[in-house]
Design a protein around this motif. Structure first.
Motif, PDB file in Angstrom:
ATOM      1  N   LEU A   1       0.874  -1.170   0.000  1.00  0.00           N
ATOM      2  CA  LEU A   1       0.000   0.000   0.000  1.00  0.00           C
ATOM      3  C   LEU A   1       0.906   1.213   0.000  1.00  0.00           C
ATOM      4  CD1 LEU A   1      -2.839   1.247   0.188  1.00  0.00           C
ATOM      5  CD2 LEU A   1      -2.579   1.220   2.676  1.00  0.00           C
ATOM      6  N   HIS A   2       0.946   1.935  -1.128  1.00  0.00           N
ATOM      7  CA  HIS A   2       1.813   3.105  -1.277  1.00  0.00           C
ATOM      8  C   HIS A   2       0.931   4.347  -1.178  1.00  0.00           C
ATOM      9  CE1 HIS A   2       4.681   5.682  -3.893  1.00  0.00           C
ATOM     10  NE2 HIS A   2       5.038   5.719  -2.623  1.00  0.00           N
TER      11      HIS A   2
ATOM     12  N   VAL B   1      -2.804   0.821  -4.002  1.00  0.00           N
ATOM     13  CA  VAL B   1      -2.134  -0.482  -4.031  1.00  0.00           C
ATOM     14  C   VAL B   1      -1.140  -0.471  -5.186  1.00  0.00           C
ATOM     15  CG1 VAL B   1      -2.462  -2.962  -4.360  1.00  0.00           C
ATOM     16  CG2 VAL B   1      -4.115  -1.642  -3.015  1.00  0.00           C
ATOM     17  N   ALA B   2       0.099  -0.840  -4.898  1.00  0.00           N
ATOM     18  CA  ALA B   2       1.158  -0.752  -5.906  1.00  0.00           C
ATOM     19  C   ALA B   2       2.073  -1.963  -5.800  1.00  0.00           C
ATOM     20  CB  ALA B   2       1.954   0.544  -5.716  1.00  0.00           C
ATOM     21  N   LEU B   3       2.960  -2.083  -6.772  1.00  0.00           N
ATOM     22  CA  LEU B   3       3.947  -3.152  -6.759  1.00  0.00           C
ATOM     23  C   LEU B   3       5.074  -2.808  -5.782  1.00  0.00           C
ATOM     24  CD1 LEU B   3       4.290  -3.872 -10.591  1.00  0.00           C
ATOM     25  CD2 LEU B   3       2.970  -5.169  -8.904  1.00  0.00           C
ATOM     26  N   ALA B   4       5.566  -3.829  -5.089  1.00  0.00           N
ATOM     27  CA  ALA B   4       6.744  -3.634  -4.249  1.00  0.00           C
ATOM     28  C   ALA B   4       7.952  -3.340  -5.130  1.00  0.00           C
ATOM     29  CB  ALA B   4       6.981  -4.872  -3.394  1.00  0.00           C
TER      30      ALA B   4
ATOM     31  N   LEU C   1      -0.511 -10.421 -10.623  1.00  0.00           N
ATOM     32  CA  LEU C   1      -1.680  -9.643 -11.030  1.00  0.00           C
ATOM     33  C   LEU C   1      -2.861  -9.900 -10.100  1.00  0.00           C
ATOM     34  CD1 LEU C   1      -3.706  -8.189 -12.923  1.00  0.00           C
ATOM     35  CD2 LEU C   1      -3.660 -10.225 -14.372  1.00  0.00           C
ATOM     36  N   LEU C   2      -3.114 -11.155  -9.791  1.00  0.00           N
ATOM     37  CA  LEU C   2      -4.256 -11.505  -8.946  1.00  0.00           C
ATOM     38  C   LEU C   2      -4.013 -11.119  -7.493  1.00  0.00           C
ATOM     39  CD1 LEU C   2      -5.121 -14.865 -10.653  1.00  0.00           C
ATOM     40  CD2 LEU C   2      -6.739 -13.012 -10.273  1.00  0.00           C
ATOM     41  N   ARG C   3      -2.764 -11.182  -7.045  1.00  0.00           N
ATOM     42  CA  ARG C   3      -2.487 -10.754  -5.662  1.00  0.00           C
ATOM     43  C   ARG C   3      -2.698  -9.252  -5.522  1.00  0.00           C
ATOM     44  NH1 ARG C   3       2.045 -14.041  -6.251  1.00  0.00           N
ATOM     45  NH2 ARG C   3       3.493 -12.292  -6.052  1.00  0.00           N
ATOM     46  N   VAL C   4      -2.317  -8.497  -6.542  1.00  0.00           N
ATOM     47  CA  VAL C   4      -2.554  -7.047  -6.529  1.00  0.00           C
ATOM     48  C   VAL C   4      -4.054  -6.766  -6.463  1.00  0.00           C
ATOM     49  CG1 VAL C   4      -2.430  -4.951  -7.937  1.00  0.00           C
ATOM     50  CG2 VAL C   4      -0.412  -6.401  -7.690  1.00  0.00           C
ATOM     51  N   ALA C   5      -4.813  -7.427  -7.327  1.00  0.00           N
ATOM     52  CA  ALA C   5      -6.261  -7.200  -7.366  1.00  0.00           C
ATOM     53  C   ALA C   5      -6.920  -7.648  -6.070  1.00  0.00           C
ATOM     54  CB  ALA C   5      -6.868  -7.943  -8.550  1.00  0.00           C
ATOM     55  N   ALA C   6      -6.479  -8.773  -5.511  1.00  0.00           N
ATOM     56  CA  ALA C   6      -7.054  -9.266  -4.254  1.00  0.00           C
ATOM     57  C   ALA C   6      -6.789  -8.290  -3.113  1.00  0.00           C
ATOM     58  CB  ALA C   6      -6.491 -10.644  -3.914  1.00  0.00           C
ATOM     59  N   ALA C   7      -5.575  -7.751  -3.067  1.00  0.00           N
ATOM     60  CA  ALA C   7      -5.250  -6.772  -2.021  1.00  0.00           C
ATOM     61  C   ALA C   7      -6.104  -5.519  -2.166  1.00  0.00           C
ATOM     62  CB  ALA C   7      -3.764  -6.425  -2.074  1.00  0.00           C
ATOM     63  N   SER C   8      -6.260  -5.056  -3.405  1.00  0.00           N
ATOM     64  CA  SER C   8      -7.089  -3.875  -3.658  1.00  0.00           C
ATOM     65  C   SER C   8      -8.527  -4.106  -3.220  1.00  0.00           C
ATOM     66  CB  SER C   8      -7.041  -3.517  -5.147  1.00  0.00           C
ATOM     67  OG  SER C   8      -7.974  -2.510  -5.463  1.00  0.00           O
ATOM     68  N   ALA C   9      -9.069  -5.264  -3.562  1.00  0.00           N
ATOM     69  CA  ALA C   9     -10.450  -5.575  -3.188  1.00  0.00           C
ATOM     70  C   ALA C   9     -10.595  -5.713  -1.679  1.00  0.00           C
ATOM     71  CB  ALA C   9     -10.892  -6.864  -3.883  1.00  0.00           C
ATOM     72  N   ARG C  10      -9.599  -6.323  -1.068  1.00  0.00           N
ATOM     73  CA  ARG C  10      -9.683  -6.607   0.368  1.00  0.00           C
ATOM     74  C   ARG C  10      -9.681  -5.338   1.211  1.00  0.00           C
ATOM     75  NH1 ARG C  10      -5.625  -9.677   0.451  1.00  0.00           N
ATOM     76  NH2 ARG C  10      -4.068  -8.296   1.362  1.00  0.00           N
ATOM     77  N   ILE C  11      -8.779  -4.398   0.902  1.00  0.00           N
ATOM     78  CA  ILE C  11      -8.675  -3.183   1.728  1.00  0.00           C
ATOM     79  C   ILE C  11      -9.408  -2.001   1.109  1.00  0.00           C
ATOM     80  CG2 ILE C  11      -6.458  -3.952   2.629  1.00  0.00           C
ATOM     81  CD1 ILE C  11      -5.128  -1.833   0.877  1.00  0.00           C
TER      82      ILE C  11
ATOM     83  N   LYS D   1      -8.860  -0.158  -1.563  1.00  0.00           N
ATOM     84  CA  LYS D   1      -8.024   0.936  -2.035  1.00  0.00           C
ATOM     85  C   LYS D   1      -7.745   0.707  -3.521  1.00  0.00           C
ATOM     86  CE  LYS D   1      -7.306   3.096   1.907  1.00  0.00           C
ATOM     87  NZ  LYS D   1      -7.783   4.480   2.136  1.00  0.00           N
ATOM     88  N   PRO D   2      -7.682   1.764  -4.325  1.00  0.00           N
ATOM     89  CA  PRO D   2      -7.509   1.591  -5.772  1.00  0.00           C
ATOM     90  C   PRO D   2      -6.102   1.130  -6.129  1.00  0.00           C
ATOM     91  CG  PRO D   2      -7.452   3.917  -5.200  1.00  0.00           C
ATOM     92  CD  PRO D   2      -7.823   3.190  -3.950  1.00  0.00           C
ATOM     93  N   ILE D   3      -6.001   0.450  -7.255  1.00  0.00           N
ATOM     94  CA  ILE D   3      -4.697   0.064  -7.803  1.00  0.00           C
ATOM     95  C   ILE D   3      -4.120   1.271  -8.523  1.00  0.00           C
ATOM     96  CG2 ILE D   3      -3.482  -1.564  -9.288  1.00  0.00           C
ATOM     97  CD1 ILE D   3      -5.932  -3.413  -9.054  1.00  0.00           C
TER      98      ILE D   3
END
Length: 771
Positions: free
Chosen positions: A304-305, A309-312, A324-334, A336-338
Motif C-alpha cells: 500500500l503506497h 495499491v502498488a507493486l513492491a 496480477l491476482l495478488r494485486v487485485a485481491a489486495a485492492s479488493a480486500r482493503i 483501495k484503488p490500484i
C-alpha cells in the motif's frame, strides 16, 4: 414585455420538426439560438441594454455551455453594479418565463456577491466557469467570468476533497452509467455531471483538458438525453427500456441492447477519467518520520503506497504470473484503488496464466472474489486495462450486456460481480466457500449467445474451472452450480414443495449431492440479492429454505469428512517429542508451499503454540490435521509464506519450543503484527458454528466446525478459546479456502460431560475469537 408563450410554441415547432426533423446536435444548437434570441429580446424590453449603472443578463448551465437539451431549466444570472432598478428589470425578465411554465433557476447579484457565493458553494463555483453573456453590459459578464476562473484556479485543489465527497454522495443516489439497466445520463457515475467535473479540473489546471475519446463520450450522452426528452416531451434523464428502443432507432443503433452497450462503454470512459483526475490531485499520506508516502506490505510483491495499491520495489511481474491476482485481491480486500502505474506495468509485462493455473493464482482469485464490495472496483480496474479479459476471455460475451428481464438492475457482467459480492456474505453457510464464489462469478456466463444459458454456461464453466486448476470433482461441482442455478428458485416458487415427488425430483437432478445442494442454496440467495431491489423477498427465502430442508432430510447426510489417520513420518516425530520431552519440528518444502510437522508430548499444548508461531512467521495455513499417537500428538500444517521467503528452520524450532514452554508472548506479538500490517480486515460474512454429533469416536467427544473469514492469528485465537473453555482437542482439520476458513475440531470436555451449557460456552468463545 416579451411573451413566454411564443418561446414555448417555437420550441414545440422545433421538436415536431415541421420543416424537417433535426438531428440531436442540430436540435440543441437550434434551441440555444432560439432561447438566446428570445432572452435578448426580452432583456432589451426590460431595459437591460440601456440601464445605468450597467446591467447584464448571463446564462450558466446548459445554455451557458451551448448544450441546451429539450425541457431544460434555464439557469440565468442578472448582474449589476448597484443599479437601484435591477429588481424591476429582473421581474420583467422572469415573469414571462414563469407565466409560460418554463423552468427557471435565477439570481440577481453584483459580481462581488456572485464570487462570495462561489467561494462558499461548490456548485456555484463550477457553474460560473460556464458563464455566457446574453445581453446588456458585456464588460460586467467578462469581468465576473475572469474573476471566477481565477478564484477557481486558486482554490480548486483545496476543494477536491469536498468535490469528491459530493460526487460519491451523488453516485450513491443515482448509481452509474456503466453496467446499469436504467442509467441516469446526467447524475450517474460516468454521466454528464462527471464530465463537467473533468472540465472544471482542467480549468483549474489540475488535469489535462478532455481528449477526443472523452468528448465523443459526452456527445453520445447528450444525444441520448436529447432524443429521450424529445420522445417523452418532458424532463427526464433516466433511460428505461421502452424509451431506449426508440432512442436507439433515432440514433442509428438498431436496438436498445446495442445502445446500452455503447452507453456502458462511454460511462466507463468518463468514470475512469474522473477516477484518474481525483487521485492525481490528492496528496498521499506521508510516512511518520519522512516526506515520502508510506509503503505497507499487503502480500508478496504488493504494498500500500500512500492511498493506492502498488507493486513492491522488488516485484518482477514478468516472472510472477500470480502477481496480477495478488494485486487485485489486495485492492479488493482493503478497498483501495490500484495505482495506474501498477496497472500499466502489469498490462505491459505480466505473463498470461497458463492452464492449469498455479495454486497461488487460484488462491488469490478466491481471496479477491471473497473480498466483498471492494471486488467491484478491482474488477473494473482490471477490465478497463484489458487484464480481466486475459484472465477470463469468456467475459467478452457478457461485458456490458443489457438484461432481457426488466427485474434486473444491472448489465450481466455487473450482475455476476455483484453475485460474487453477495456470495461473499454467505461463505460461512457452506462447506466449500471457494466453489461458491467461483460459481457465483460464472453462473450467467452463458448469456449473450443463442442457446440455453444454463446448459451453455455449464460447459463454459467446466472449461474455466479446469483452466483455473480445480480438481475434476470440484470442476464438476462448479459446472453443476451453473447448470442448475435456476432449479431451486423455480421449484420453490412454481411447485408443491410439500410433495415428496418434488423433493425426489430435485435430489435426483442433483445426483443426491449434498454439497451441491448447499452451494445452490447459497448461490440462489446471492443471485436474487444481486438482481435488483425487491427480488429477494422473505417469502421466497422461506420457500427456498423449506425446499432445501426437505432435500437435506431426504439425503440423510451432513457432508462432514473426518481427517485421515497419522502417517509414519508423523508417528516418528511424535516418538522423538515424547523421548525429548519438548516440541519437535520438521519442515519440507515444494516450491513456496511447505509442510510443517510439529509434535509434542501428550500433556503439552499443541494447537495454540503451533498456530501462533506459524502466524508470527507469516506462514499462512491452508490446511492442518491434528492427531494423537502413543503418548504424544502431532500437527501437520500445509502453509506458504505470505511475504518473502521461508522462515529459518532453527528459528522456527526455537520459537515453537518457547511457545510450548509458555515463554514466548504470542498474544502480544501477534497483535503487534496485525497492527503493522493494516489491522484486522472486516469479514464479509458473519462467523458460524456448527455441531456434528456421533461423527467421531471417543466418549463425550463431538465435532464442532467454525466457518469464518480468515485473518492473522485466527487459528491461534480459536485454539486459545477452546483451551479457556476446558475443551480438549482430540483432533483438528483446518482448511483455508481463499479468504474463508472451515475449521473442524473433535473436542471433549476436560471435566464433566457434553451438555448445552458447555456447547453454548464454546460457541460464544469461538464466535468471539473470529470476530
Amino acid at each position: 414585455m416579451a411573451d413566454g408563450g411564443e418561446l414555448v410554441k417555437a420550441t414545440e415547432r422545433l421538436l415536431e420538426g415541421r420543416h424537417g426533423r433535426l438531428g440531436a446536435a442540430a436540435l440543441r444548437a437550434a434551441l440555444v439560438d432560439l432561447y438566446e434570441f428570445w432572452l435578448g429580446k426580452g432583456a432589451a424590453a426590460a431595459g437591460v441594454d440601456t440601464a445605468d449603472p450597467g446591467v447584464a443578463l448571463a446564462a450558466v448551465g446548459g445554455l451557458g455551455r451551448s448544450e441546451l437539451v429539450p425541457f431544460s431549466d434555464l439557469d440565468l444570472l442578472l448582474l449589476h453594479n448597484g443599479n437601484s432598478r435591477v429588481g424591476k428589470i429582473a421581474d420583467a425578465i422572469w415573469y414571462p418565463l414563469w407565466d409560460a411554465k418554463i423552468g427557471l433557476d435565477h439570481s440577481v447579484r453584483t459580481p462581488g456577491e456572485a464570487l462570495k457565493v462561489a467561494s462558499e458553494d461548490l456548485r456555484t463555483a463550477m457553474g460560473l466557469l460556464d458563464i455566457r453573456h446574453i445581453a446588456g453590459d458585456a464588460e460586467i459578464t467578462a469581468r465576473l467570468a475572469a474573476a471566477a476562473r481565477d478564484q477557481w484556479r486558486r482554490t480548486a485543489r483545496k476543494r477536491v476533497g469536498e468535490l469528491s465527497d459530493a460526487m460519491r454522495q451523488r453516485w450513491a443516489r443515482s448509481g452509474e452509467i456503466a453496467q446499469s439497466a436504467e442509467p441516469d445520463l446526467k447524475h450517474g457515475r460516468g454521466g454528464l455531471r462527471d464530465f463537467a467535473v473533468l472540465e472544471a479540473m482542467a480549468a483549474a489546471q489540475l488535469t489535462a483538458r478532455p481528449g477526443e475519446e472523452l468528448l465523443a463520450a459526452k456527445g453520445l450522452l447528450l444525444d441520448v438525453r436529447t432524443e429521450l426528452r424529445r420522445e417523452l416531451r418532458r424532463e427526464r434523464d433516466i433511460l428505461s427500456a421502452p424509451e431506449a428502443e426508440t432512442v436507439a432507432g433515432e440514433l442509428g443503433f438498431g436496438d436498445r441492447f446495442t445502445l446500452a452497450r455503447k452507453l456502458s462503454g462511454v460511462g466507463r470512459t468518463i468514470a475512469y477519467a474522473v477516477d484518474v483526475a481525483l487521485r492525481s490531485t490528492v496528496e498521499p499520506p506521508k510516512a511518520r518520520f519522512g516526506r515520502r508516502p508510506s509503503r505497507t506490505p499487503l502480500d508478496e510483491g504488493v504494498v500500500l503506497h500512500g492511498n493506492e495499491v502498488a507493486l513492491a520495489r522488488d516485484a518482477v511481474p514478468a516472472k510472477d504470473p500470480a502477481l496480477l491476482l495478488r494485486v487485485a485481491a489486495a485492492s479488493a480486500r482493503i478497498r483501495k484503488p490500484i495505482s495506474h502505474g501498477t496497472l500499466r506495468a502489469l498490462a505491459e509485462t505480466a505473463p498470461e496464466l497458463r492452464a492449469p493455473w498455479p495454486a497461488d493464482a487460484l488462491k488469490a482469485l478466491v481471496e479477491m472474489l471473497g473480498a466483498g464490495e471492494g471486488l467491484i472496483d478491482a474488477v473494473e480496474a482490471l477490465d478497463r486495462t484489458g487484464l480481466w479479459a486475459r484472465l477470463f476471455p469468456e467475459w467478452g460475451s457478457v461485458r456490458d450486456l443489457p438484461p432481457r428481464s426488466p427485474v434486473h438492475a444491472w448489465t450481466v457482467d455487473r450482475h455476476l460481480v455483484r453475485a460474487a459480492v453477495e456470495a461473499s456474505k454467505l461463505t460461512t453457510t457452506v462447506s466449500r466457500p471457494d466453489l461458491l464464489l467461483i460459481g457465483a462469478l460464472l453462473h450467467d456466463i452463458g448469456k449473450g449467445r443463442d442457446a440455453d444459458h444454463s446448459e451453455l454456461g455449464a460447459k463454459i464453466s467446466a472449461q474455466v474451472a479446469a483452466r483455473l486448476g480445480l480438481p475434476e470433482p470440484d470442476a464438476a461441482l462448479v459446472s453443476g452450480m451453473v447448470r442448475h442455478h435456476l432449479l431451486l428458485p423455480h421449484t420453490a416458487t412454481r411447485r408443491d414443495i410439500s410433495d415428496p415427488a418434488t423433493i425426489q425430483r430435485v435430489t435426483k437432478t442433483l445426483d443426491e449431492n449434498l454439497v451441491l445442494l448447499e452451494l445452490l442454496h447459497a448461490l440462489t440467495t446471492a443471485d436474487s440479492l444481486a438482481t435488483g431491489p425487491g427480488v429477494g423477498t422473505d417469502w421466497k427465502a422461506r420457500l427456498l429454505a423449506e425446499l432445501v430442508s426437505g432435500c437435506e432430510e431426504a439425503l440423510h447426510g451432513k457432508g462432514f469428512v473426518p481427517p485421515e489417520p497419522m502417517g509414519a513420518e508423523q508417528r516418528e516425530l511424535v516418538a522423538e517429542a515424547v523421548a525429548s520431552g519438548r516440541g519437535e519440528v520438521r519442515i519440507t518444502a515444494a516450491g513456496k508451499v511447505v509442510t510443517v510437522v510439529l509434535a509434542v508430548p501428550a500433556r503439552a499444548e499443541l494447537l495454540a503454540p503451533a498456530a501462533g508461531v506459524l502466524a508470527l512467521n507469516s506462514l499462512e495455513v491452508h490446511a492442518a490435521v491434528l492427531r494423537g499417537h502413543d503418548g504424544g500428538r502431532a500437527g501437520v500444517f500445509t502453509a506458504s509464506p505470505k511475504f518473502g521467503s521461508l522462515p529459518d528452520v532453527t528459528l522456527l524450532r526455537e520459537q515453537f519450543a518457547r511457545a510450548v514452554a509458555g515463554t514466548l508472548p504470542l498474544t502480544q506479538r501477534l497483535a503487534a503484527k496485525e497492527r503493522d500490517y493494516g489491522g484486522a480486515e472486516t469479514p464479509s460474512a458473519g462467523a458460524k458454528v456448527i455441531w456434528f454429533d456421533d461423527e467421531t469416536s471417543g466418549q463425550d467427544t463431538v465435532v464442532v466446525e467454525l466457518r469464518a473469514a480468515n485473518r492473522i492469528g485466527l487459528l491461534y485465537r480459536v485454539a486459545g478459546a477452546l483451551r479457556r473453555c476446558e475443551a480438549e482437542v482430540r483432533w483438528a482439520k483446518v482448511a483455508t479456502l481463499g479468504g474463508a476458513v472451515v475449521d473442524s475440531f473433535a473436542v471433549a470436555p476436560r471435566t464433566g460431560r457434553v451438555d448445552q451449557a458447555w456447547r453454548s460456552k464454546i460457541e460464544e468463545a469461538l464466535l468471539s475469537a473470529a470476530s
